[in-house]
Structures are given as C-alpha cells and as structure tokens.
Design an enzyme around this catalytic site. Structure first.
Site, PDB file in Angstrom:
ATOM      1  N   GLY A  12       8.418   0.157 -15.346  1.00  0.00           N
ATOM      2  CA  GLY A  12       8.839   0.673 -16.654  1.00  0.00           C
ATOM      3  C   GLY A  12       8.052   1.916 -17.028  1.00  0.00           C
ATOM      4  O   GLY A  12       7.141   2.340 -16.304  1.00  0.00           O
ATOM      5  N   VAL A  61       8.067 -12.898 -15.415  1.00  0.00           N
ATOM      6  CA  VAL A  61       6.834 -13.218 -16.150  1.00  0.00           C
ATOM      7  C   VAL A  61       7.035 -14.294 -17.205  1.00  0.00           C
ATOM      8  O   VAL A  61       6.068 -14.897 -17.664  1.00  0.00           O
ATOM      9  CB  VAL A  61       6.193 -11.952 -16.782  1.00  0.00           C
ATOM     10  CG1 VAL A  61       5.742 -10.966 -15.734  1.00  0.00           C
ATOM     11  CG2 VAL A  61       7.133 -11.298 -17.794  1.00  0.00           C
ATOM     12  N   ASN A  87       1.821  -6.125 -19.421  1.00  0.00           N
ATOM     13  CA  ASN A  87       2.578  -4.998 -19.979  1.00  0.00           C
ATOM     14  C   ASN A  87       4.074  -5.285 -20.074  1.00  0.00           C
ATOM     15  O   ASN A  87       4.742  -4.732 -20.947  1.00  0.00           O
ATOM     16  CB  ASN A  87       2.323  -3.764 -19.090  1.00  0.00           C
ATOM     17  CG  ASN A  87       3.331  -2.669 -19.310  1.00  0.00           C
ATOM     18  OD1 ASN A  87       3.278  -1.972 -20.310  1.00  0.00           O
ATOM     19  ND2 ASN A  87       4.274  -2.517 -18.387  1.00  0.00           N
ATOM     20  N   ALA A  88       4.615  -6.158 -19.219  1.00  0.00           N
ATOM     21  CA  ALA A  88       6.070  -6.376 -19.211  1.00  0.00           C
ATOM     22  C   ALA A  88       6.530  -6.855 -20.581  1.00  0.00           C
ATOM     23  O   ALA A  88       5.872  -7.671 -21.216  1.00  0.00           O
ATOM     24  CB  ALA A  88       6.443  -7.408 -18.145  1.00  0.00           C
ATOM     25  N   ASP A  93      16.660  -6.518 -30.560  1.00  0.00           N
ATOM     26  CA  ASP A  93      16.571  -6.318 -32.007  1.00  0.00           C
ATOM     27  C   ASP A  93      17.834  -6.749 -32.743  1.00  0.00           C
ATOM     28  O   ASP A  93      18.946  -6.427 -32.324  1.00  0.00           O
ATOM     29  CB  ASP A  93      16.335  -4.831 -32.317  1.00  0.00           C
ATOM     30  CG  ASP A  93      15.011  -4.307 -31.775  1.00  0.00           C
ATOM     31  OD1 ASP A  93      14.218  -5.110 -31.253  1.00  0.00           O
ATOM     32  OD2 ASP A  93      14.783  -3.092 -31.899  1.00  0.00           O
ATOM     33  N   GLY A 148      14.406  -5.884 -38.283  1.00  0.00           N
ATOM     34  CA  GLY A 148      15.197  -6.223 -37.088  1.00  0.00           C
ATOM     35  C   GLY A 148      14.384  -6.730 -35.914  1.00  0.00           C
ATOM     36  O   GLY A 148      14.893  -6.866 -34.805  1.00  0.00           O
ATOM     37  N   TYR A 152      10.302  -9.895 -31.891  1.00  0.00           N
ATOM     38  CA  TYR A 152       9.339  -9.002 -31.219  1.00  0.00           C
ATOM     39  C   TYR A 152       8.016  -8.940 -31.999  1.00  0.00           C
ATOM     40  O   TYR A 152       6.934  -9.012 -31.409  1.00  0.00           O
ATOM     41  CB  TYR A 152       9.979  -7.620 -31.118  1.00  0.00           C
ATOM     42  CG  TYR A 152       9.223  -6.581 -30.316  1.00  0.00           C
ATOM     43  CD1 TYR A 152       9.229  -6.589 -28.920  1.00  0.00           C
ATOM     44  CD2 TYR A 152       8.546  -5.546 -30.961  1.00  0.00           C
ATOM     45  CE1 TYR A 152       8.567  -5.599 -28.196  1.00  0.00           C
ATOM     46  CE2 TYR A 152       7.891  -4.557 -30.240  1.00  0.00           C
ATOM     47  CZ  TYR A 152       7.899  -4.585 -28.850  1.00  0.00           C
ATOM     48  OH  TYR A 152       7.245  -3.603 -28.138  1.00  0.00           O
ATOM     49  N   GLY A 183       2.091   2.754 -30.752  1.00  0.00           N
ATOM     50  CA  GLY A 183       3.222   3.078 -31.621  1.00  0.00           C
ATOM     51  C   GLY A 183       4.389   3.494 -30.741  1.00  0.00           C
ATOM     52  O   GLY A 183       4.516   3.024 -29.613  1.00  0.00           O
TER      53      GLY A 183
HETATM   54  P1  NDP Z   1      10.332  -0.520 -20.259  1.00  0.00           P
HETATM   55  O1  NDP Z   1      11.581  -1.152 -20.764  1.00  0.00           O
HETATM   56  O2  NDP Z   1      10.374   0.870 -19.723  1.00  0.00           O
HETATM   57  O3  NDP Z   1       9.656  -1.457 -19.169  1.00  0.00           O
HETATM   58  C1  NDP Z   1       9.543  -2.823 -19.353  1.00  0.00           C
HETATM   59  C2  NDP Z   1       9.090  -3.433 -18.056  1.00  0.00           C
HETATM   60  O4  NDP Z   1       9.000  -4.854 -18.251  1.00  0.00           O
HETATM   61  C3  NDP Z   1      10.052  -3.186 -16.908  1.00  0.00           C
HETATM   62  O5  NDP Z   1       9.302  -2.798 -15.785  1.00  0.00           O
HETATM   63  C4  NDP Z   1      10.677  -4.545 -16.679  1.00  0.00           C
HETATM   64  O6  NDP Z   1      10.907  -4.803 -15.313  1.00  0.00           O
HETATM   65  C5  NDP Z   1       9.580  -5.485 -17.137  1.00  0.00           C
HETATM   66  N1  NDP Z   1      10.123  -6.785 -17.483  1.00  0.00           N
HETATM   67  C6  NDP Z   1      10.953  -7.095 -18.497  1.00  0.00           C
HETATM   68  N2  NDP Z   1      11.237  -8.423 -18.480  1.00  0.00           N
HETATM   69  C7  NDP Z   1      10.580  -8.943 -17.411  1.00  0.00           C
HETATM   70  C8  NDP Z   1      10.478 -10.245 -16.852  1.00  0.00           C
HETATM   71  N3  NDP Z   1      11.080 -11.331 -17.399  1.00  0.00           N
HETATM   72  N4  NDP Z   1       9.706 -10.424 -15.760  1.00  0.00           N
HETATM   73  C9  NDP Z   1       9.064  -9.377 -15.196  1.00  0.00           C
HETATM   74  N5  NDP Z   1       9.121  -8.111 -15.682  1.00  0.00           N
HETATM   75  C10 NDP Z   1       9.878  -7.908 -16.769  1.00  0.00           C
HETATM   76  O7  NDP Z   1       9.303  -0.631 -21.481  1.00  0.00           O
HETATM   77  P2  NDP Z   1       8.014   0.220 -21.840  1.00  0.00           P
HETATM   78  O8  NDP Z   1       7.380   0.735 -20.618  1.00  0.00           O
HETATM   79  O9  NDP Z   1       8.374   1.133 -22.918  1.00  0.00           O
HETATM   80  O10 NDP Z   1       7.129  -0.928 -22.506  1.00  0.00           O
HETATM   81  C11 NDP Z   1       6.061  -1.573 -21.823  1.00  0.00           C
HETATM   82  C12 NDP Z   1       5.333  -2.486 -22.807  1.00  0.00           C
HETATM   83  O11 NDP Z   1       4.857  -1.710 -23.898  1.00  0.00           O
HETATM   84  C13 NDP Z   1       6.226  -3.560 -23.405  1.00  0.00           C
HETATM   85  O12 NDP Z   1       5.510  -4.753 -23.544  1.00  0.00           O
HETATM   86  C14 NDP Z   1       6.567  -2.995 -24.776  1.00  0.00           C
HETATM   87  O13 NDP Z   1       6.853  -4.011 -25.699  1.00  0.00           O
HETATM   88  C15 NDP Z   1       5.288  -2.270 -25.115  1.00  0.00           C
HETATM   89  N6  NDP Z   1       5.437  -1.214 -26.083  1.00  0.00           N
HETATM   90  C16 NDP Z   1       6.209  -0.120 -25.829  1.00  0.00           C
HETATM   91  C17 NDP Z   1       6.328   0.881 -26.766  1.00  0.00           C
HETATM   92  C18 NDP Z   1       7.138   2.095 -26.562  1.00  0.00           C
HETATM   93  O14 NDP Z   1       7.227   2.885 -27.498  1.00  0.00           O
HETATM   94  N7  NDP Z   1       7.708   2.310 -25.404  1.00  0.00           N
HETATM   95  C19 NDP Z   1       5.643   0.788 -28.057  1.00  0.00           C
HETATM   96  C20 NDP Z   1       4.836  -0.394 -28.217  1.00  0.00           C
HETATM   97  C21 NDP Z   1       4.751  -1.343 -27.252  1.00  0.00           C
HETATM   98  P3  NDP Z   1      12.405  -4.754 -14.725  1.00  0.00           P
HETATM   99  O15 NDP Z   1      12.945  -3.401 -15.070  1.00  0.00           O
HETATM  100  O16 NDP Z   1      12.219  -5.021 -13.288  1.00  0.00           O
HETATM  101  O17 NDP Z   1      13.129  -5.854 -15.469  1.00  0.00           O
END
Ligand code: NDP
Length: 246
Positions: A12, A61, A87-88, A93, A148, A152, A183
C-alpha cells in the site's frame, strides 16, 4: 546479522514507503499482502528495479491462524522479527445509520484484531531477546473521530489503547510500543476521495494546506525503530500538518 522488520500491508501507499525507508536504514524487510493479491510479483520486481529486495508473504491480518502461519514462515526464512509495523488497514465509511454488522466487523477485524494477531506471535521473542519495536499505524480520526467512520475511529482509537497497555508490560524488557497517528496522507486511500471533497472539505482543515507524504510517515517509523528512540514508549505521535493539535 541485520535486524528483521515486518511491515504489514507493504504494497500500500504508506507501507511501501515504510518498507523502503527501513531497508535504507539497513533492516531486512518482510511484508505481507492479502492472499489472492495478484500484483505481488510485479510489485517485488518493481521494487527490485529500484534497488530494494523485499520478501512478501500472503497473510490475512484479520485472521489469527493466517498471521501465525505467516510469521512462522518469516522466522524460518529470515530469523525472528525485531521490528513489527502494524500498518495494514481498510476503511468502509458510512454513517452509523447505514452502518451494518458486515462493515463494522470488517474494519474492526482488519484494523484492530490484526494488531493482536500479528503482535502475539512476535512479542514474547522480543522480550526474551531484550530488544524489540512495535509501531502501530493508527489515524487522526482515531484521535478526534470522523463523520461516517464509527467503525474506523473505534478501531484506530483501540489500537492506541493496546499500545499503552502493552507498553507498560514490556517497558523494562527493551521493547517499545508506540502509535503513529497520521492525518491525511497522499496515498490511494485518500486520493480515492472525490477531488471536490478533498479541495473543499479536507484541505481547508489542514493548517499546512497540503496532504502529508508517505515518506514523512516512514521517517517517523524509522525513528521509532531506532536506538535513539529507546526512551519513547506508549506514545501516540501525531503527524497531520497541524490538523489536530492536542
Ligand atoms: P492502502 O489502501 O494504500 O494500503 C493498505 C494496505 O493494507 C494494502 O497493502 C493492503 O494489502 C493491506 N491490507 C488490507 N487488508 C488486509 C488484510 N486483511 N490482510 C493483509 N493486508 C491487508 O492504505 P494506506 O497505505 O493509505 O494506509 C496504511 C495504513 O495507514 C492504514 O492502516 C490506514 O488506516 C492508515 N492511515 C492512512 C492514512 C492516509 O491518509 N492514507 C491516514 C491515517 C492512517 P492488499 O492490497 O494486498 O489487500
């Protein structure tokens, strides 16, 4: 031998930047992807072209057995996990009026149960070895709530409760546990928001008037994983351009 970092959700937006930064810092990096994600080979090849050799493991996860299996394979291949970055995460929403059990459970399981599932198999080993770093990626919306996002916000606030409680338990064992609350960061989770909503509703809330960069969050993870951060534990560090000041 270099230390091993496991970053969940490394494919991600934030996860990729964290994997790269940890590799730059000299850690061996493993990451997870959702079972069935067909983009993994392409991603690994793309990373290799950029000079990064990561190992990627299928892992849901939100599922305890899957987490156990994944971590035991990582330990076999690379040795024990020294740094765990939870991090996942996902969003689903909707207003509470529309919130159904399926979307409540999906978000709680993926964002909060996952922290238990992934930490459980690595924490005792960190304590036995007298060194470990656990970094939980939460969100500003876990600190202040968000329209919403009852699911989360609850999951992300729960992550920090976990951080604080576990930080007490392992404080004298060389293991730190911290939360980072970003943020709005410019990843696909955020750029999926309609541009007019971003311009009129989100950016005006951010004193810096911009989205954060994944590398900025990755830099904070690297700091928390470092020797210099040995006295930081149980903290919830905001990185939000001034959007929410406590
Ligand atoms: P992305 O959607 O880009 O990435 C999320 C990642 O989580 C993907 O690699 C996805 O893997 C993985 N994932 C989701 N569900 C599962 C699962 N059940 N098992 C294993 N892996 C899983 O999100 P971001 O990079 O933006 O966000 C990363 C973290 O940061 C998250 O926890 C998010 O809540 C948090 N966050 C993000 C913000 C933002 O502005 N972007 C702000 C605040 C917090 P796959 O694609 O293989 O499913």
């Amino acid at each position: 031998m270099s230390r091993v970092t496991l970053v969940t959700g490394g494919m991600g937006g934030l996860g990729e930047a964290i994997c790269m930064k940890m590799a730059d810092m000299g850690y061996d990096v493993a990451t997870t992807y959702s079972p069935g994600n067909t983009k993994v080979d392409g991603w690994l090849a793309e990373m290799k072209e950029k000079g990064y050799t990561f190992r990627a493991y299928p892992c849901d996860v939100s599922d305890y057995a899957s987490a156990q299996e994944c971590i035991s394979q990582i330990v076999k291949d690379m040795g024990p996990v020294d740094v765990l970055v939870n991090n996942a995460g996902i969003t689903r929403d909707m207003t509470f009026k529309k919130m159904d059990k399926v979307n409540w459970d999906a978000v709680i399981k993926t964002n909060l149960d996952s922290v238990f599932n992934m930490t459980k198999p690595v924490c005792d080993g960190m304590v036995e070895r007298g060194w470990g770093r656990i970094v939980n990626i939460s969100s500003v919306n876990g600190q202040k709530g968000a329209f919403g996002q009852t699911n989360y916000s609850a999951a992300k606030a729960g992550m920090h409760g976990f951080t604080k409680a576990l930080a007490y338990e392992v404080a004298r064992k060389g293991v730190t546990v911290n939360t980072i609350s970003p943020g709005y960061i410019g990843t696909k989770m955020v750029t999926a928001i309609a541009p007019e909503v971003l311009e009129t509703k989100i950016l005006p809330q951010i004193p810096m008037g911009r989205l954060g960069k994944p590398e900025e969050v990755a830099g904070l993870v690297a700091y928390l994983a470092s020797e210099e951060a040995a006295f930081v534990t149980g903290a919830n560090i905001a990185i939000n351009g001034g959007q929410h000041m406590q």
